[in-house]
Design a protein around this motif. Sequence first.
Motif, PDB file in Angstrom:
ATOM      1  N   ARG A  88     -16.540 -64.321 -37.364  1.00  0.00           N
ATOM      2  CA  ARG A  88     -16.942 -65.088 -36.170  1.00  0.00           C
ATOM      3  C   ARG A  88     -15.782 -65.202 -35.180  1.00  0.00           C
ATOM      4  N   LEU A  89     -14.579 -65.405 -35.699  1.00  0.00           N
ATOM      5  CA  LEU A  89     -13.410 -65.524 -34.828  1.00  0.00           C
ATOM      6  C   LEU A  89     -13.104 -64.203 -34.129  1.00  0.00           C
ATOM      7  N   TYR A  90     -13.186 -63.088 -34.858  1.00  0.00           N
ATOM      8  CA  TYR A  90     -12.985 -61.782 -34.235  1.00  0.00           C
ATOM      9  C   TYR A  90     -14.051 -61.545 -33.156  1.00  0.00           C
ATOM     10  N   ASP A  91     -15.297 -61.891 -33.460  1.00  0.00           N
ATOM     11  CA  ASP A  91     -16.379 -61.735 -32.469  1.00  0.00           C
ATOM     12  C   ASP A  91     -16.130 -62.599 -31.237  1.00  0.00           C
ATOM     13  N   TYR A  92     -15.650 -63.821 -31.452  1.00  0.00           N
ATOM     14  CA  TYR A  92     -15.351 -64.706 -30.325  1.00  0.00           C
ATOM     15  C   TYR A  92     -14.241 -64.107 -29.460  1.00  0.00           C
ATOM     16  N   CYS A  93     -13.210 -63.563 -30.089  1.00  0.00           N
ATOM     17  CA  CYS A  93     -12.114 -62.945 -29.324  1.00  0.00           C
ATOM     18  C   CYS A  93     -12.631 -61.757 -28.518  1.00  0.00           C
ATOM     19  N   ILE A  94     -13.525 -60.963 -29.099  1.00  0.00           N
ATOM     20  CA  ILE A  94     -14.117 -59.840 -28.368  1.00  0.00           C
ATOM     21  C   ILE A  94     -14.900 -60.356 -27.163  1.00  0.00           C
ATOM     22  N   TYR A  95     -15.689 -61.399 -27.370  1.00  0.00           N
ATOM     23  CA  TYR A  95     -16.455 -62.011 -26.284  1.00  0.00           C
ATOM     24  C   TYR A  95     -15.527 -62.495 -25.172  1.00  0.00           C
ATOM     25  N   ARG A  96     -14.444 -63.177 -25.558  1.00  0.00           N
ATOM     26  CA  ARG A  96     -13.499 -63.704 -24.549  1.00  0.00           C
ATOM     27  C   ARG A  96     -12.810 -62.559 -23.802  1.00  0.00           C
ATOM     28  N   LEU A  97     -12.455 -61.491 -24.508  1.00  0.00           N
ATOM     29  CA  LEU A  97     -11.806 -60.358 -23.839  1.00  0.00           C
ATOM     30  C   LEU A  97     -12.762 -59.675 -22.862  1.00  0.00           C
ATOM     31  N   ALA A  98     -14.035 -59.586 -23.216  1.00  0.00           N
ATOM     32  CA  ALA A  98     -15.013 -59.033 -22.280  1.00  0.00           C
ATOM     33  C   ALA A  98     -15.086 -59.900 -21.031  1.00  0.00           C
ATOM     34  N   ASP A  99     -15.019 -61.212 -21.213  1.00  0.00           N
ATOM     35  CA  ASP A  99     -15.020 -62.137 -20.080  1.00  0.00           C
ATOM     36  C   ASP A  99     -13.743 -61.981 -19.247  1.00  0.00           C
ATOM     37  N   VAL A 100     -12.602 -61.865 -19.911  1.00  0.00           N
ATOM     38  CA  VAL A 100     -11.320 -61.679 -19.212  1.00  0.00           C
ATOM     39  C   VAL A 100     -11.350 -60.401 -18.390  1.00  0.00           C
ATOM     40  N   SER A 101     -11.984 -59.376 -18.899  1.00  0.00           N
ATOM     41  CA  SER A 101     -12.054 -58.108 -18.184  1.00  0.00           C
ATOM     42  C   SER A 101     -12.732 -58.266 -16.836  1.00  0.00           C
ATOM     43  N   VAL A 102     -13.712 -59.155 -16.782  1.00  0.00           N
ATOM     44  CA  VAL A 102     -14.458 -59.375 -15.541  1.00  0.00           C
ATOM     45  C   VAL A 102     -13.786 -60.428 -14.656  1.00  0.00           C
ATOM     46  N   THR A 103     -13.378 -61.551 -15.273  1.00  0.00           N
ATOM     47  CA  THR A 103     -12.862 -62.685 -14.493  1.00  0.00           C
ATOM     48  C   THR A 103     -11.369 -62.600 -14.210  1.00  0.00           C
ATOM     49  N   LEU A 104     -10.658 -61.759 -14.981  1.00  0.00           N
ATOM     50  CA  LEU A 104      -9.196 -61.632 -14.889  1.00  0.00           C
ATOM     51  C   LEU A 104      -8.497 -62.957 -15.202  1.00  0.00           C
ATOM     52  N   SER A 105      -9.105 -63.757 -16.065  1.00  0.00           N
ATOM     53  CA  SER A 105      -8.593 -65.072 -16.430  1.00  0.00           C
ATOM     54  C   SER A 105      -7.417 -64.960 -17.391  1.00  0.00           C
ATOM     55  N   LEU A 106      -6.239 -65.326 -16.908  1.00  0.00           N
ATOM     56  CA  LEU A 106      -5.066 -65.335 -17.779  1.00  0.00           C
ATOM     57  C   LEU A 106      -5.176 -66.450 -18.811  1.00  0.00           C
ATOM     58  N   GLU A 107      -5.876 -67.539 -18.459  1.00  0.00           N
ATOM     59  CA  GLU A 107      -6.087 -68.619 -19.418  1.00  0.00           C
ATOM     60  C   GLU A 107      -6.932 -68.130 -20.596  1.00  0.00           C
ATOM     61  N   GLY A 108      -7.967 -67.360 -20.301  1.00  0.00           N
ATOM     62  CA  GLY A 108      -8.793 -66.786 -21.359  1.00  0.00           C
ATOM     63  C   GLY A 108      -7.996 -65.832 -22.227  1.00  0.00           C
ATOM     64  N   LEU A 109      -7.152 -65.036 -21.598  1.00  0.00           N
ATOM     65  CA  LEU A 109      -6.301 -64.107 -22.332  1.00  0.00           C
ATOM     66  C   LEU A 109      -5.332 -64.878 -23.228  1.00  0.00           C
ATOM     67  N   ASP A 110      -4.732 -65.945 -22.695  1.00  0.00           N
ATOM     68  CA  ASP A 110      -3.814 -66.767 -23.488  1.00  0.00           C
ATOM     69  C   ASP A 110      -4.518 -67.395 -24.686  1.00  0.00           C
ATOM     70  N   GLU A 111      -5.776 -67.806 -24.499  1.00  0.00           N
ATOM     71  CA  GLU A 111      -6.538 -68.375 -25.611  1.00  0.00           C
ATOM     72  C   GLU A 111      -6.656 -67.360 -26.745  1.00  0.00           C
ATOM     73  N   VAL A 112      -7.006 -66.124 -26.402  1.00  0.00           N
ATOM     74  CA  VAL A 112      -7.157 -65.064 -27.410  1.00  0.00           C
ATOM     75  C   VAL A 112      -5.809 -64.786 -28.078  1.00  0.00           C
ATOM     76  N   VAL A 113      -4.748 -64.691 -27.290  1.00  0.00           N
ATOM     77  CA  VAL A 113      -3.417 -64.423 -27.851  1.00  0.00           C
ATOM     78  C   VAL A 113      -3.011 -65.536 -28.813  1.00  0.00           C
ATOM     79  N   ASN A 114      -3.273 -66.787 -28.445  1.00  0.00           N
ATOM     80  CA  ASN A 114      -2.911 -67.904 -29.325  1.00  0.00           C
ATOM     81  C   ASN A 114      -3.721 -67.887 -30.620  1.00  0.00           C
ATOM     82  N   LEU A 115      -5.019 -67.626 -30.516  1.00  0.00           N
ATOM     83  CA  LEU A 115      -5.853 -67.542 -31.725  1.00  0.00           C
ATOM     84  C   LEU A 115      -5.369 -66.425 -32.644  1.00  0.00           C
ATOM     85  N   LEU A 116      -5.121 -65.266 -32.060  1.00  0.00           N
ATOM     86  CA  LEU A 116      -4.708 -64.115 -32.866  1.00  0.00           C
ATOM     87  C   LEU A 116      -3.296 -64.293 -33.420  1.00  0.00           C
ATOM     88  N   GLY A 117      -2.429 -64.966 -32.665  1.00  0.00           N
ATOM     89  CA  GLY A 117      -1.086 -65.259 -33.172  1.00  0.00           C
ATOM     90  C   GLY A 117      -1.147 -66.152 -34.402  1.00  0.00           C
TER      91      GLY A 117
END
Length: 131
Positions: A88-117
């Motif tokens: 579920r966490l990997y799927d959520y990160c994929i979902y967030r990255l798809a969103d970041v690709s469209v919105t260019l949200s650095l906050e969304g990217l940071d969320e994924v980086v923090n989760l994966l870290g």
Amino acid sequence: MTYHYEDSYNSYRMVDLESKAAAASPYELVLVLFDGLLDELARTRGHIEGKRYQEKGRSIEKSINILNGLSSSLDYENGGELVAGLARLYDYCIYRLADVSVTLSLEGLDEVVNLLGTLREGWEGVRAARQ
């Protein structure tokens, strides 16, 4: 023929990754994948900040491919709730990255980086406990 620094750097990274993977235990291999994923997400940030949107797209695609690889390597039959939670966490990160690709949200990217870290630290702990 033009010499490109990035081409030689990418070749070096590929050889380095292949040599690490060949000598790795399953836990070390997961860590190698996480390190590659976190490196790629750092490049994604640089591409977004530098307005290099085509390169950003490639970096996000690579990151999603690594996440899919991590997810597909989970032992769903024997892993129980832990594996289901990781999936579920990997799927959520994929979902967030798809969103970041469209919105260019650095906050969304940071969320994924923090989760994966945090996940990477957990895998490091598992590897250390198995040695």
